[in-house]
Design an enzyme around this catalytic site. Sequence first.
Site, PDB file in Angstrom:
ATOM      1  N   ASP A  84     147.431  94.150  72.831  1.00 59.79           N
ATOM      2  CA  ASP A  84     147.214  93.921  71.425  1.00 59.79           C
ATOM      3  C   ASP A  84     147.381  92.309  71.076  1.00 59.79           C
ATOM      4  OD1 ASP A  84     146.067  94.799  68.991  1.00 59.79           O
ATOM      5  OD2 ASP A  84     148.211  95.269  68.114  1.00 59.79           O
ATOM      6  N   HIS A  85     146.560  91.728  70.312  1.00 60.10           N
ATOM      7  CA  HIS A  85     146.736  90.469  69.662  1.00 60.10           C
ATOM      8  C   HIS A  85     147.205  89.509  70.606  1.00 60.10           C
ATOM      9  CE1 HIS A  85     145.245  91.217  65.651  1.00 60.10           C
ATOM     10  NE2 HIS A  85     145.972  92.441  65.664  1.00 60.10           N
ATOM     11  N   GLY A 182     149.438  95.743  58.021  1.00 61.53           N
ATOM     12  CA  GLY A 182     150.640  95.963  57.080  1.00 61.53           C
ATOM     13  C   GLY A 182     150.208  96.906  56.022  1.00 61.53           C
ATOM     14  N   GLY A 210     144.606  97.316  61.299  1.00 58.14           N
ATOM     15  CA  GLY A 210     145.002  97.350  59.864  1.00 58.14           C
ATOM     16  C   GLY A 210     144.796  98.925  59.439  1.00 58.14           C
ATOM     17  N   GLY A 211     144.881  99.850  60.204  1.00 54.78           N
ATOM     18  CA  GLY A 211     144.678 101.440  59.816  1.00 54.78           C
ATOM     19  C   GLY A 211     145.710 101.712  58.866  1.00 54.78           C
ATOM     20  N   ASN A 231     143.342 101.050  64.833  1.00 64.89           N
ATOM     21  CA  ASN A 231     144.546 100.589  65.211  1.00 64.89           C
ATOM     22  C   ASN A 231     145.646 100.874  64.266  1.00 64.89           C
ATOM     23  OD1 ASN A 231     143.337  99.017  67.207  1.00 64.89           O
ATOM     24  ND2 ASN A 231     144.330  97.037  66.868  1.00 64.89           N
TER      25      ASN A 231
HETATM   26  P1  13P Z   1     148.829  98.360  60.695  1.00 67.56           P
HETATM   27  O1  13P Z   1     149.893  98.005  60.987  1.00 67.56           O
HETATM   28  O2  13P Z   1     148.362  97.906  59.533  1.00 67.56           O
HETATM   29  O3  13P Z   1     148.470  99.716  60.944  1.00 67.56           O
HETATM   30  O4  13P Z   1     147.475  97.526  61.754  1.00 67.56           O
HETATM   31  C1  13P Z   1     147.900  97.669  63.072  1.00 67.56           C
HETATM   32  C2  13P Z   1     146.987  96.878  64.134  1.00 67.56           C
HETATM   33  O5  13P Z   1     145.826  96.398  63.655  1.00 67.56           O
HETATM   34  C3  13P Z   1     147.378  96.425  65.047  1.00 67.56           C
HETATM   35  O6  13P Z   1     146.550  95.597  65.781  1.00 67.56           O
END
Ligand code: 13P
Length: 281
Positions: A84-85, A182, A210-211, A231
Amino acid sequence: MKLNTMKALLDDAEKKKAGIAAINISNMETINAVMEAASVAEFPVILQIAPIQLKVQRISYREIFKIVAILGKKFNIETALHLDHAEKIEECIKAIDAGFTSVMYDGSSISLEENMENSSKVVSYAKDRGVSVEAELGRVAGAEGQEENFLKGLMTDPKLAGSFVKETGIDSLAVSIGNAHGHYKYEPKLDFQRLEEINKEAKIPLVLHGGTGIPDKDIRKAIKLGIRKINFFTEIDREFVQGFIDAYRENENIYMMNGQDAGQNRMLKKAIEKIKLCRGY
Ligand code: 13P
């Protein structure tokens, strides 16, 4: 455990018009909890970890791959191990070489040209090794700036989405449509019109970062409009930590064991909820 590619899981989700929850893992307990959740929900999940998480855990790409492979033997589930990222190409290469089945190259904070160029480089390395690639167009902000106008300036341009996908050859595209990482300060307002347009142009599975904090009804609607990977980190992670803290407050004797047990149970419950929400039934 069957370790599949992200592409295979998302293509299958596309056929089912469903979404796959991608949940960040932070240690052995959280890997167990997420895998158990997929097994209870009888639906795939994507295990994901960012370079910064590996750094704070003080473990390598190879070590996390082996831990997932060993713990996965207990579960009859289909999953992918996703980076991820990753903001550096070298991080993607390390993950691919260690056995990860997909990587996200995050070029959202560099110029469009560089983002395209670097995403294409990652794709050519990954494709030769049977690994899937996610990239981001526009920028998903952190909790630092969630004012509506601020987010608008970062949103994915639907007109660019088609050419970005074609030029780079990526397998999935992370979109910025009013979502942020977050805890949201205000209830998020997703731009569904924009999502619909991006979907028409991109023609590949879309990813919603950003779920945490996005209402269930909006997650369902986003899935209808082409989101296939959602996510979740903060919300599910908090369950583990809160479970740990509560257990410690209740019994100040067996710190680690009580915390590990309570944290895992709470995280498991939340992860099942999210996997089922994305599954759609
Ligand atoms: P949240 O922490 O907002 O759930 O987002 C997670 C995310 O997008 C990880 O890539």
